[in-house]
Design a protein around this motif. Structure first.
Motif, short mmCIF file in Angstrom:
data_model
loop_
_atom_site.label_atom_id
_atom_site.label_comp_id
_atom_site.label_asym_id
_atom_site.label_seq_id
_atom_site.Cartn_x
_atom_site.Cartn_y
_atom_site.Cartn_z
N LYS A 57 -1.95 -0.67 -10.85
CA LYS A 57 -2.77 -1.60 -10.07
C LYS A 57 -1.94 -2.58 -9.25
O LYS A 57 -2.43 -3.13 -8.26
CB LYS A 57 -3.70 -2.37 -11.01
CG LYS A 57 -4.77 -1.50 -11.66
CD LYS A 57 -5.65 -2.34 -12.58
CE LYS A 57 -6.74 -1.50 -13.22
NZ LYS A 57 -7.60 -2.31 -14.12
N LEU A 116 -1.64 6.56 2.69
CA LEU A 116 -0.90 5.50 2.01
C LEU A 116 0.59 5.80 1.90
O LEU A 116 1.39 4.89 1.62
CB LEU A 116 -1.46 5.31 0.59
CG LEU A 116 -2.90 4.81 0.46
CD1 LEU A 116 -3.37 5.00 -0.99
CD2 LEU A 116 -2.98 3.34 0.85
N LEU A 119 4.16 3.31 1.26
CA LEU A 119 4.73 3.35 -0.09
C LEU A 119 6.17 3.83 -0.06
O LEU A 119 7.05 3.26 -0.72
CB LEU A 119 3.88 4.25 -1.00
CG LEU A 119 2.49 3.74 -1.36
CD1 LEU A 119 1.71 4.80 -2.13
CD2 LEU A 119 2.59 2.45 -2.20
N PRO A 169 4.45 8.23 -3.73
CA PRO A 169 2.99 8.01 -3.74
C PRO A 169 2.31 8.52 -5.01
O PRO A 169 1.50 7.80 -5.62
CB PRO A 169 2.52 8.78 -2.50
CG PRO A 169 3.71 8.80 -1.59
CD PRO A 169 4.89 8.92 -2.51
N GLU A 181 -6.41 10.41 1.57
CA GLU A 181 -6.11 8.98 1.41
C GLU A 181 -4.70 8.78 0.87
O GLU A 181 -4.00 7.84 1.28
CB GLU A 181 -7.13 8.34 0.47
CG GLU A 181 -7.00 6.82 0.38
CD GLU A 181 -8.09 6.19 -0.47
OE1 GLU A 181 -7.88 5.04 -0.90
OE2 GLU A 181 -9.12 6.84 -0.71
N VAL A 182 -4.27 9.65 -0.05
CA VAL A 182 -2.89 9.57 -0.54
C VAL A 182 -1.92 9.70 0.63
O VAL A 182 -0.94 8.95 0.73
CB VAL A 182 -2.62 10.68 -1.59
CG1 VAL A 182 -1.14 10.67 -2.00
CG2 VAL A 182 -3.50 10.50 -2.82
N TYR A 234 -3.03 5.13 -12.35
CA TYR A 234 -2.44 4.43 -11.21
C TYR A 234 -2.00 3.02 -11.61
O TYR A 234 -2.54 2.42 -12.54
CB TYR A 234 -3.41 4.38 -10.01
CG TYR A 234 -4.69 3.59 -10.23
CD1 TYR A 234 -4.81 2.29 -9.73
CD2 TYR A 234 -5.77 4.14 -10.90
CE1 TYR A 234 -5.99 1.56 -9.91
CE2 TYR A 234 -6.95 3.42 -11.08
CZ TYR A 234 -7.04 2.13 -10.59
OH TYR A 234 -8.19 1.40 -10.77
N GLN A 248 -6.70 -0.13 -5.62
CA GLN A 248 -7.78 0.83 -5.80
C GLN A 248 -7.19 2.23 -5.82
O GLN A 248 -6.29 2.54 -5.04
CB GLN A 248 -8.81 0.72 -4.67
CG GLN A 248 -9.51 -0.62 -4.61
CD GLN A 248 -10.35 -0.89 -5.85
OE1 GLN A 248 -10.95 0.03 -6.42
NE2 GLN A 248 -10.41 -2.15 -6.28
N PRO A 249 -7.70 3.13 -6.66
CA PRO A 249 -7.15 4.48 -6.71
C PRO A 249 -7.55 5.30 -5.49
O PRO A 249 -8.67 5.15 -4.98
CB PRO A 249 -7.78 5.06 -7.98
CG PRO A 249 -9.09 4.33 -8.12
CD PRO A 249 -8.81 2.93 -7.63
N PRO A 250 -6.67 6.15 -4.99
CA PRO A 250 -7.06 7.03 -3.88
C PRO A 250 -8.08 8.06 -4.35
O PRO A 250 -7.93 8.65 -5.41
CB PRO A 250 -5.73 7.70 -3.48
CG PRO A 250 -4.89 7.63 -4.73
CD PRO A 250 -5.29 6.37 -5.43
N LEU A 282 -1.27 0.02 -6.29
CA LEU A 282 -2.50 0.53 -5.69
C LEU A 282 -3.69 -0.22 -6.30
O LEU A 282 -4.17 0.13 -7.38
CB LEU A 282 -2.65 2.03 -5.96
CG LEU A 282 -1.57 2.96 -5.40
CD1 LEU A 282 -1.71 4.37 -5.98
CD2 LEU A 282 -1.63 3.00 -3.89
N GLY A 308 3.37 5.36 -7.51
CA GLY A 308 2.10 4.65 -7.43
C GLY A 308 1.05 5.17 -8.39
O GLY A 308 0.29 4.40 -8.98
#
Length: 379
Positions: free
Chosen positions: A127, A143, A147, A154, A139-140, A125, A132-134, A130, A224
């Motif tokens: 940074k 987001l 995005l 994404p 969660e993806v 990913y 923090q990683p999903p 993102l 992302g």
């Protein structure tokens, strides 16, 4: 080395040929060093993975093959057509742990000596996009709207490749083989194909070529996160630096997406270990497993060596990203090595070919049809 052993030649076939596969740098250096120190001309012949397979299976007919080939573990299924020598892995028990030693074993016999391990998919990913990683596909999805409004895809992956598809299949409880037979035409496969097709249609999952567009767009900040292999880490690390993060693949509905892991190692085609070159071949194999050479793979191109002592060193002193890749081996399953896996990969690939432009049900039916054509028992 005696006069009779001077000016000898060793030929190695391998497939480190992609633009992001920096592993060729280390292999060629190791070949050069061994040659200089031992008075041997070590020739490494690079080719694509398909050509490598074709040339190996032609050995039974042509009688023409190298002394060694550096291949993914599942290529030991070519043992008959490639006329593979049994690999004396017990000679290398000081360097290799028991689990790694058995990773190129089929039907109880070893046909290769593992040199690198891992070979598993992870989540890379950006940074900057993102922080923090999903941790889940839910969660993806949460987001994705924000995005996409910024023109960023994404998450990306190569869904034309059977290996990339496996984490989706395992998340729905699937496994490709059971009791030596294909186990593909079931609800796990149907659900996994439907999930992938839905995410592509929703614009959440970008389906891109894994060796070109997927990497290029990720590096350029157009995606992302991507699903890709540990083998590409060095290439991404060189280009992205501190922007690059490494994490576990996102869960699906609370179930882990488990990729496969495997080894890459030396096999001995054309019964080369029964030839007068046997001791030279084994000497080169031992050199490949030495801490000197194994550290080259780890430090120069950031691959995962099989030497147990070197692995422990990396876990203690490696970069955070490299430590993550090593630790993520825990969240993977060892790739099955069985003669039927060749046809199983082809069956999954037939379904994914159809999935590119058609429905998940059409893709499922393509797998059923391919299974029937291959005379593999349909479950």
């Amino acid at each position: 080395m005696g006069e009779t052993e001077k000016n000898k030649e060793l030929v190695i076939w391998h497939e480190f040929d992609g633009p992001g596969d920096t592993s060729i740098e280390v292999l060629e250096e190791i070949c050069r060093l061994y040659g200089e120190r031992n008075g041997v001309n070590v020739i490494s012949e690079v080719m694509g993975i398909q050509e490598l397979g074709e040339r190996l299976v032609a050995i039974e007919r042509t009688g023409v093959g190298p002394h060694m080939a550096f291949v993914p573990a599942d290529m030991v299924v070519f043992k008959e057509k490639a006329r593979l020598s049994e690999a004396p892995v017990e000679l290398f028990s000081a360097e290799l742990g028991e689990n790694v030693r058995s990773s190129m074993t089929m039907e109880g016999t070893s046909y290769g000596v593992p040199i690198l391990t891992g070979n598993h998919l992870v989540l890379y990913y950006n940074k900057d996009i993102l922080p923090q990683p999903p941790v889940s596909w839910e969660e993806v999805e949460q987001l994705s709207d924000e995005l996409k409004q910024r023109g960023i895809k994404p998450i990306g992956g190569d869904m034309s490749q059977s290996y990339w598809f496996m984490p989706f299949f395992t998340a729905f409880g699937g496994w490709p083989i059971k009791d030596g037979k294909a186990d593909l035409t079931n609800e796990s496969m149907r659900s996994a194909l439907q999930f992938v097709r839905n995410k592509i249609d929703q614009g959440i999952l970008a389906n891109l070529d894994g060796s070109t567009a997927l990497l290029e767009q990720f590096i350029d900040g157009e995606i992302g996160a991507i699903i890709c292999g540990e083998w590409i880490f060095n290439y991404l690390d060189r280009r992205m630096g501190q922007k690059l993060g490494v994490a576990k693949l996102p869960d699906i509905g609370g179930k882990p997406s488990l990729p496969l892991n495997s080894s890459i190692g030396l096999i001995y085609p054309n019964e080369s270990l029964d030839s007068e070159t046997r001791e030279l071949i084994l000497s080169f194999t031992r050199f490949m497993l030495s801490e000197e050479c194994q550290m080259k793979w780890a430090e120069q191109v950031q691959r995962i060596p099989t030497n147990s002592a070197v692995q422990r060193n990396l876990l203690e002193k490696g970069s955070p990203n490299k430590q993550s890749i090593l630790s993520l081996l825990e969240f993977s399953r060892t790739m099955p090595i069985h003669p039927n896996m060749i046809a199983i990969w082809a069956s999954i690939g037939a379904g994914l070919d159809v999935l590119q432009q058609n429905s998940s049900e059409d893709a499922f039916n393509a797998i059923v049809k391919k299974e029937e054509a291959n005379h593999i028992e349909v479950r």
